[in-house]
Write a protein that holds these residues in place. Structure first.
Motif, mmCIF file in Angstrom:
data_model
loop_
_atom_site.group_PDB
_atom_site.id
_atom_site.type_symbol
_atom_site.label_atom_id
_atom_site.label_comp_id
_atom_site.label_asym_id
_atom_site.label_seq_id
_atom_site.Cartn_x
_atom_site.Cartn_y
_atom_site.Cartn_z
ATOM 1 N N ASN A 117 14.202 -8.143 48.075
ATOM 2 C CA ASN A 117 14.872 -7.817 49.332
ATOM 3 C C ASN A 117 13.875 -7.249 50.343
ATOM 4 O O ASN A 117 13.157 -6.293 50.066
ATOM 5 N N HIS A 118 13.876 -7.831 51.521
ATOM 6 C CA HIS A 118 12.939 -7.430 52.574
ATOM 7 C C HIS A 118 13.082 -5.958 52.960
ATOM 8 O O HIS A 118 12.084 -5.242 53.108
ATOM 9 N N LEU A 119 14.306 -5.499 53.133
ATOM 10 C CA LEU A 119 14.522 -4.113 53.565
ATOM 11 C C LEU A 119 14.063 -3.118 52.506
ATOM 12 O O LEU A 119 13.431 -2.108 52.810
ATOM 13 N N GLY B 107 11.816 -3.765 50.444
ATOM 14 C CA GLY B 107 10.359 -3.889 50.517
ATOM 15 C C GLY B 107 9.758 -2.886 51.485
ATOM 16 O O GLY B 107 8.718 -2.276 51.200
ATOM 17 N N HIS B 108 10.422 -2.676 52.622
ATOM 18 C CA HIS B 108 9.927 -1.672 53.573
ATOM 19 C C HIS B 108 9.832 -0.296 52.911
ATOM 20 O O HIS B 108 8.902 0.459 53.180
ATOM 21 N N VAL B 109 10.809 0.020 52.088
ATOM 22 C CA VAL B 109 10.769 1.298 51.374
ATOM 23 C C VAL B 109 9.641 1.268 50.342
ATOM 24 O O VAL B 109 8.890 2.239 50.171
ATOM 25 N N VAL C 282 13.496 0.456 61.158
ATOM 26 C CA VAL C 282 13.787 0.022 62.516
ATOM 27 C C VAL C 282 12.737 -0.965 62.991
ATOM 28 O O VAL C 282 11.535 -0.679 62.958
ATOM 29 N N SER C 283 13.199 -2.138 63.440
ATOM 30 C CA SER C 283 12.268 -3.134 63.963
ATOM 31 C C SER C 283 13.001 -3.997 64.970
ATOM 32 O O SER C 283 14.136 -3.698 65.347
ATOM 33 N N GLY C 284 12.354 -5.092 65.374
ATOM 34 C CA GLY C 284 13.001 -6.035 66.280
ATOM 35 C C GLY C 284 14.133 -6.774 65.596
ATOM 36 O O GLY C 284 15.022 -7.322 66.243
ATOM 37 N N GLY C 285 14.115 -6.802 64.270
ATOM 38 C CA GLY C 285 15.108 -7.571 63.529
ATOM 39 C C GLY C 285 16.175 -6.733 62.844
ATOM 40 O O GLY C 285 17.247 -7.231 62.534
ATOM 41 N N HIS C 286 15.872 -5.465 62.567
ATOM 42 C CA HIS C 286 16.865 -4.669 61.858
ATOM 43 C C HIS C 286 16.814 -3.198 62.263
ATOM 44 O O HIS C 286 15.788 -2.688 62.696
ATOM 45 N N THR C 287 17.944 -2.546 62.135
ATOM 46 C CA THR C 287 18.050 -1.098 62.315
ATOM 47 C C THR C 287 18.974 -0.638 61.206
ATOM 48 O O THR C 287 20.185 -0.815 61.303
ATOM 49 N N THR D 110 5.030 -2.490 59.708
ATOM 50 C CA THR D 110 5.462 -3.776 60.246
ATOM 51 C C THR D 110 5.599 -4.731 59.061
ATOM 52 O O THR D 110 5.120 -4.450 57.971
ATOM 53 N N ASP D 111 6.263 -5.861 59.275
ATOM 54 C CA ASP D 111 6.505 -6.787 58.167
ATOM 55 C C ASP D 111 5.183 -7.240 57.550
ATOM 56 O O ASP D 111 4.268 -7.627 58.273
ATOM 57 N N ASN D 112 5.103 -7.178 56.240
ATOM 58 C CA ASN D 112 3.850 -7.535 55.565
ATOM 59 C C ASN D 112 4.109 -7.940 54.126
ATOM 60 O O ASN D 112 5.165 -7.639 53.568
HETATM 61 ZN ZN LIG Z 1 11.160 -5.854 58.515
#
Ligand SMILES: [Zn+2]
Lengths: 349, 203
Positions: free
Chosen positions: A113-115, A117-119, A138-143, A310-312
């Motif tokens: 899961n991308h979100l 993944g941020h964690v 928080v990004s351009g795609g999700h909050t 940022t997404d990576n």
């Molecule tokens: Zn993201």
């Protein structure tokens, strides 16, 4: 496997083609190819443009990641890939590539899961995060506001935006002020010297009546419209637009809502830890205000380095490594790209 | 030994040893390319009893085809090739249909047509001479009532055979033909709208 499994992570959920490599919780490579410049002309991410760019960037990014890590593909123990949420066509490029690579090399594949993944990016920091924690992404795609009890087992969505993502609001307000895309850094620059209290813009879903149903949800659509209306009124009146004040006041409204809700969650759940993630973390005022509130409320604040916010692909690899170390089995090859994958689904089976 | 992958229509994957197709799996489902691609690749390698390390090149069907699905196969072909450090051979997907017709004994001019969605079709024309099928025009995109060469024999294909695609790659290699298209044949620009002047929110 000294230091944990070596995992190669592939991320293509939005406009960054990310390939990262980790060894357990140690970062070995973080290669990001962005198609942002191509989207700038259109004032926002165009899904088809992003997906085409992913296809062309994928193999060069894979090669660059191995070179950066200084390892051979034979030293990689497993592959992880973002299977959602995100733009469907963009996700499918990463999913197609990751599956074929897994079959070609015989390595296990983890669809994540991308979100979450941020964690997961935070495990790459020098000190590891304590759980449970609240996470604001928080990004351009999700909050999204998450309650993470266990990175690999128990993540709950507390709230999310019910209209625009915060990053989108920055883009749209930048446009109102005649500033280019992406709006985040532009607003940040324009706000220098501005008075954040000059104009009192509305805060979405912050009134008492919203607290029942939308206690942790966000809304930025009304704010965006309020800024446009304010600028148009001033324009019509022949006044000069105080760009710095408008930018600073708008930014303050966004930051206020984001942080009030995040710290409220910390207080409500008695969890004195907050992790920030996503591209909006690049915003200086977000970081500054978060640090102030964290100090005042006795909350430990975690902000991974920007290249991991940022997404990576490294965050995807890191989450993959955590899943492996927790004994999770690889995903079956039959999963698809799920553009609305819920955060409760940390790994697709 | 070739692994061939095409997702320009449904999904088709094959392992071929020279002229001989050892294994092929196909589905006409045009909605699940990303779901099925991994199992199908693993499946044909298994069916053929060929380990990935014995694949010498990966043949990729470059379309023309609807964007989202087409990309899944090309991404997979490229990543597989990268994973075994072997080259990708890019082939026009319609060529596989022409080769199958030719192999079945058809000779003369041929038109291959596939669905492009949004009430349009992709087409390529071929000349099936004794030697081999030769593409004479296309691939191109048009409205269904504007398809050229009405006098040609016409095949409306709903599936591209990866086995035939592998044989096209072999034929091209034997004849020393250069690859024509290394990039996907989208034949359509992305749908984008240039931002016009911003609209007012107040009347
Ligand atoms: Zn993201």
């Amino acid at each position: 496997m000294t230091g944990g499994p070596v995992v190669l992570g592939i991320e293509t959920s939005c406009d960054e083609t990310g390939v990262g490599i980790v060894r357990g919780s140690t970062l070995l490579a973080n290669v990001i190819a962005s198609s942002m410049d191509e989207h700038a002309r259109y004032g926002g991410v165009v899904p088809e443009v992003a997906a085409r760019a992913h296809l062309e960037a994928m193999n060069p990014a894979l090669t660059a990641a191995l070179a950066e890590a200084g390892i051979g593909l034979d030293e990689v123990d497993a592959i992880a890939v973002t299977s959602g949420p995100g733009l469907a066509g963009a996700l499918m490029v990463g999913v197609g590539a990751a599956k074929a690579l897994a079959v070609a090399t015989g390595k296990p594949l983890y669809a994540v899961n991308h979100l979450v993944g941020h964690v997961g990016a935070d495990v790459l920091a020098a000190e590891s995060l304590e759980y449970p924690t609240i996470a604001l992404l928080v990004s351009g795609g999700h909050t999204s506001l998450l309650l993470v009890r266990d990175l690999v087992d128990d993540v709950e969505l507390l709230g999310e935006t019910i209209d625009d993502a915060a990053g989108e609001a920055f883009d749209k307000v930048a446009r109102v002020l005649g500033l280019p895309y992406p709006g985040g850094p532009q607003i940040d620059r324009a706000a220098i010297g501005g008075d954040p209290a000059a104009i009192r813009f509305p805060r979405g879903l912050m009134q008492a009546k919203d607290l029942e149903k939308h206690r942790y949800d966000f809304s930025f659509s009304g704010l965006k419209t309020a800024v446009a209306r304010w600028v148009e009124r001033a324009d019509d009146a022949g006044e000069e637009i105080p760009v710095a004040d408008v930018a600073a006041s708008f930014r303050e409204a966004v930051v206020d809502v984001l942080l009030t809700k995040a710290f409220r969650a910390c207080a409500d759940y008695g969890i004195p830890r907050l992790l920030l993630g996503g591209g909006v973390v690049a915003n200086a005022r977000v970081r500054e205000a978060a640090a102030e509130r964290a100090a005042a409320q006795g909350v430990t604040l975690r902000i991974p380095p920007l290249s991991l916010c940022t997404d990576n692909g490294a965050m995807i690899a890191a989450l993959g490594a955590q899943l492996i170390q927790a004994g999770h089995a690889p995903s079956d090859l039959g999963f698809g790209a799920d553009s609305t994958l819920p955060v409760t689904q940390i790994q697709m089976r | 030994m070739f692994l061939a992958i095409d997702t320009s229509a449904g999904t088709s994957v094959a392992v071929a040893d020279g002229e001989m197709v050892l294994a092929e799996r196909s589905t006409e489902d045009t909605m699940r390319h990303a779901e099925v691609i991994g199992e199908m690749i693993a499946g044909v390698l298994d069916d053929a009893g060929v380990p990935a390390s014995r694949i010498q090149a990966v043949v990729a069907g470059m379309g023309p085809g609807p964007f989202t699905g087409l990309r899944v196969g090309i991404a997979a072909a490229r990543a597989f090739a990268w994973g075994i450090d072997r080259p990708v051979v890019s082939v026009v997907s319609h060529d596989a249909v022409a080769l199958e017709e030719w192999s079945a004994g058809a000779r003369g001019p041929l038109l291959v047509v596939t669905d492009a969605r949004r009430r349009e079709v992709y087409w390529s024309s071929y000349d099936l001479v004794d030697d081999a099928p030769m593409r004479s025009d296309g691939p191109a995109l048009c409205k269904p009532d504007e398809v050229p060469y009405p006098e040609f024999d016409r095949i409306d294909a709903t599936q591209i055979s990866a086995g035939a695609l592998a044989r096209v790659a072999l034929l091209h290699r034997q004849r020393g033909m250069a690859e024509e298209y290394g990039e996907p044949l989208y034949l359509r620009s992305p749908d984008v709208t240039m931002p016009g002047p911003r609209k007012r929110v107040t009347p």
